[in-house]
Write an enzyme that holds these catalytic residues in place. Structure first.
Site, mmCIF file in Angstrom:
data_model
loop_
_atom_site.group_PDB
_atom_site.id
_atom_site.type_symbol
_atom_site.label_atom_id
_atom_site.label_comp_id
_atom_site.label_asym_id
_atom_site.label_seq_id
_atom_site.Cartn_x
_atom_site.Cartn_y
_atom_site.Cartn_z
ATOM 1 N N ARG A 25 10.944 5.191 11.137
ATOM 2 C CA ARG A 25 9.779 3.973 12.591
ATOM 3 C C ARG A 25 10.166 3.625 12.699
ATOM 4 O O ARG A 25 10.533 2.391 11.605
ATOM 5 C CB ARG A 25 8.536 4.686 12.341
ATOM 6 N N HIS A 65 6.937 -4.712 19.114
ATOM 7 C CA HIS A 65 6.741 -4.722 17.684
ATOM 8 C C HIS A 65 5.894 -6.377 18.258
ATOM 9 O O HIS A 65 6.960 -7.280 16.912
ATOM 10 C CB HIS A 65 7.114 -4.351 16.573
ATOM 11 N N ASN A 84 2.137 -2.042 19.359
ATOM 12 C CA ASN A 84 2.236 -1.809 18.620
ATOM 13 C C ASN A 84 1.302 -3.114 18.418
ATOM 14 O O ASN A 84 0.822 -4.065 18.222
ATOM 15 C CB ASN A 84 3.166 -2.203 17.788
ATOM 16 N N GLU A 85 -0.398 -2.324 17.874
ATOM 17 C CA GLU A 85 -1.726 -2.759 17.606
ATOM 18 C C GLU A 85 -1.864 -4.062 18.565
ATOM 19 O O GLU A 85 -1.804 -5.049 18.192
ATOM 20 C CB GLU A 85 -1.911 -3.377 16.444
ATOM 21 N N ASN A 94 -2.637 3.094 12.718
ATOM 22 C CA ASN A 94 -2.310 2.111 11.169
ATOM 23 C C ASN A 94 -3.424 2.061 10.862
ATOM 24 O O ASN A 94 -4.606 1.148 11.999
ATOM 25 C CB ASN A 94 -1.658 0.989 11.898
ATOM 26 N N TYR A 122 -5.379 0.250 7.280
ATOM 27 C CA TYR A 122 -5.745 -0.489 6.214
ATOM 28 C C TYR A 122 -6.896 -0.506 5.886
ATOM 29 O O TYR A 122 -7.058 -0.713 4.264
ATOM 30 C CB TYR A 122 -4.498 -2.149 6.285
ATOM 31 N N GLU A 139 0.895 3.992 10.396
ATOM 32 C CA GLU A 139 1.442 3.034 9.379
ATOM 33 C C GLU A 139 -0.027 3.030 8.349
ATOM 34 O O GLU A 139 -1.279 2.948 8.874
ATOM 35 C CB GLU A 139 1.179 1.311 10.012
ATOM 36 N N TRP A 185 4.831 -11.502 8.450
ATOM 37 C CA TRP A 185 4.501 -12.237 9.561
ATOM 38 C C TRP A 185 3.637 -13.789 9.108
ATOM 39 O O TRP A 185 4.612 -14.425 8.443
ATOM 40 C CB TRP A 185 3.485 -12.035 10.097
#
Ligand code: NOJ
Length: 485
Positions: free
Chosen positions: A83, A128, A172-173, A315, A317, A383, A435
């Site tokens: 990806r 993204h 994305n997100e 995603n 985490y 993710e 980031w």
């Protein structure tokens, strides 16, 4: 709970084993070969400690020049899927199709062709976090005009790469972009209009996603037969006090404001969760506003948005404990709208960044929740991973143990809860620009030596272990590092 008797976790045949990256985080080459600036170029170049040590993605892993090295890593792992994201501003420097940067097209063509000739399926994210600066200058995600720009960009990508790319991700997100970019103001474009801007941005993102799904559906699907979805970030939430009715409602609300905000419109009925609509409406009224801060979809828009995903892209985490807490401030804010307070349990180990409390069982609960709430969709975990602080050891035993525990939870979700999980993507293939944490947090399966101008990639132990999992299509044998699964 530990499963002590079972020492074989074999995944369904055809399970997708992947790793993920994103353009700004790995590519570098920020201004070469005709690439236009993105909001992340602008943001990092401002300095001012917005990012750890004022680092930038100007060079990053230099994957723009060193793609062959990345491909080697991909082959070493034996990934079935990879990806990555397209840099919108590399393809369309001013964000519009009025000028197409052929060098950018050539780069992604090479990536896609190399993947395919090595039997690795590309999964491609269109956006993204790195919006072209030229579009930001015209209002960015706050302007409804973005829906049209995103659709034109997406159609260009489908036309150019869709003969070879069968798995597409639009945005994305959206939760993270809206929340951190427009509520907390810590990511570009650093807007801090609390309780207002994030809802407008999310509204446009949902419409943009839906429009693109329809474009694919009507113009490309027949010929290209691919699938399109949107990547949603969500943690799991447990009530702080399991016996408290208020805390139970708060943890449900927490998920609605994080996941349901996007998943309800796309996967259920084209509209926001009822709890968001009623709370924001009531609070807006008490704040003296004539209409709700949460924008409304028209009936036509609801019909247009509903059902615009061909699979669920998640995603995951971390997990939180959530309690009920009304905001003490009068002014609007996302947290006030939610009336929740989050915390973690002291028994949950914390990796990097600081927010990443490791809770492997959270993913199983979340997967089951998605199955039950969103009509048992096919799910790709797009993710999941754990960061380590720089300098990080190549013998990342602890991290692999967390990967392993998480994978066993995914296995249980499939085999015991009958959740249709079709793939798992580790974040990330490489250490990269994390980031605002810059290069201080390393998420890679491969270590990148930023001090060396050749930017060599070296496998962590996790890469070697993940390669075995992929080869065996699962985990075999007890955890040799003594951490029970
Ligand atoms: C999710 C984001 O998509 C990715 O860009 C980021 O690096 C990881 N989370 C880790 O924070």
């Amino acid at each position: 709970m530990a499963n002590t008797t079972l020492d074989k976790w074999i995944f369904p045949k055809g399970f997708a084993w992947g790793a993920a990256t994103a353009a700004y985080q790995i590519e570098g080459g920020w201004n070469i070969d005709g690439k236009g600036p993105s909001v992340w170029d602008t943001f990092t170049h401002k300095g001012g400690d917005r990012v750890f040590k004022n680092q930038t993605g100007d060079v990053a892993c230099n994957s723009y020049a060193l793609w062959e090295k990345d491909l080697k890593c991909i082959k070493q792992l034996g990934l079935t899927h990879y990806r990555f994201s397209l840099s919108w501003a590399r393809l369309l420097p001013d964000g519009t199709t009025s000028f197409i940067n052929q060098k950018g097209v050539d780069y992604y063509n090479k990536v896609i062709n190399d993947l395919r000739s090595n039997h690795v399926e590309p999964m491609v994210t269109l956006y993204h976090l790195d919006l072209p600066q030229a579009l930001e200058d015209r209002g960015g995600w706050r302007s409804e005009k973005i829906v049209d720009s995103f659709d034109k960009y997406a159609k260009f990508c489908f036309r150019t790469f869709g003969d070879r790319v069968k798995l597409w991700l639009t945005i994305n997100e959206p939760y993270i972009v809206s929340r951190l970019g427009y509520e907390d103001g810590i990511l570009p474009p650093e807007v801090k209009e609390q309780g207002v801007a994030l809802y407008q941005v999310a509204h446009n993102m949902i419409k943009a996603h839906a429009r693109v799904w329809h474009s694919y559906d009507t113009l490309f699907r027949k010929e290209q037969s691919g699938l399109v979805s949107i990547v949603l970030y969500s943690g799991w939430a447990e009530p702080f006090n399991p016996n408290s009715v208020d805390d139970k409602a708060a943890s449900e609300r927490y998920l609605e404001f994080m996941l349901g905000w996007f998943a309800n419109p796309v996967f259920l009925d084209g509209d926001y969760p009822a709890v968001m609509k009623s709370r924001i409406q009531n609070l807006s009224k008490s704040q003296g506003l004539s209409s709700s801060r949460l924008p409304e979809f028209t009936e036509d828009e609801k019909r247009m948005i509903k059902g615009t995903a061909d699979f669920f892209a998640l995603n995951y985490y971390t997990t939180r404990k959530v309690s009920y807490e009304e905001s003490t401030c009068f002014g609007p804010s996302f947290l006030g709208d939610q009336a929740t307070k989050e915390s973690t349990d002291s028994s949950w180990p914390v990796m990097e960044p600081f927010w990443l409390a490791v809770v492997p069982w959270g993913i199983r609960k979340l997967l089951k929740y998605i199955k039950d709430k969103y009509n048992a969709p096919a799910i790709y975990i797009t993710e999941n991973g754990f960061g380590q602080k720089d300098p990080s050891p190549l013998e990342d035993v602890q991290r692999w143990s967390y990967y392993r525990q998480t994978l066993t939870e995914v296995y249980k979700a499939i085999s015991e809860d009958h959740v249709d999980v079709q793939g798992y993507f580790a974040w990330s293939l490489l250490d990269n620009f994390e980031w605002t944490f810059g290069y201080d947090v390393r998420f890679g399966l491969f270590h990148v030596d930023y001090e060396n101008p050749d930017l060599p990639r070296t496998s962590y132990k996790s890469a070697k272990e993940y390669a075995k999992v992929i080869k065996n299509n699962g985990l075999i044998g007890p955890d040799q590092f003594g951490v029970s699964a």
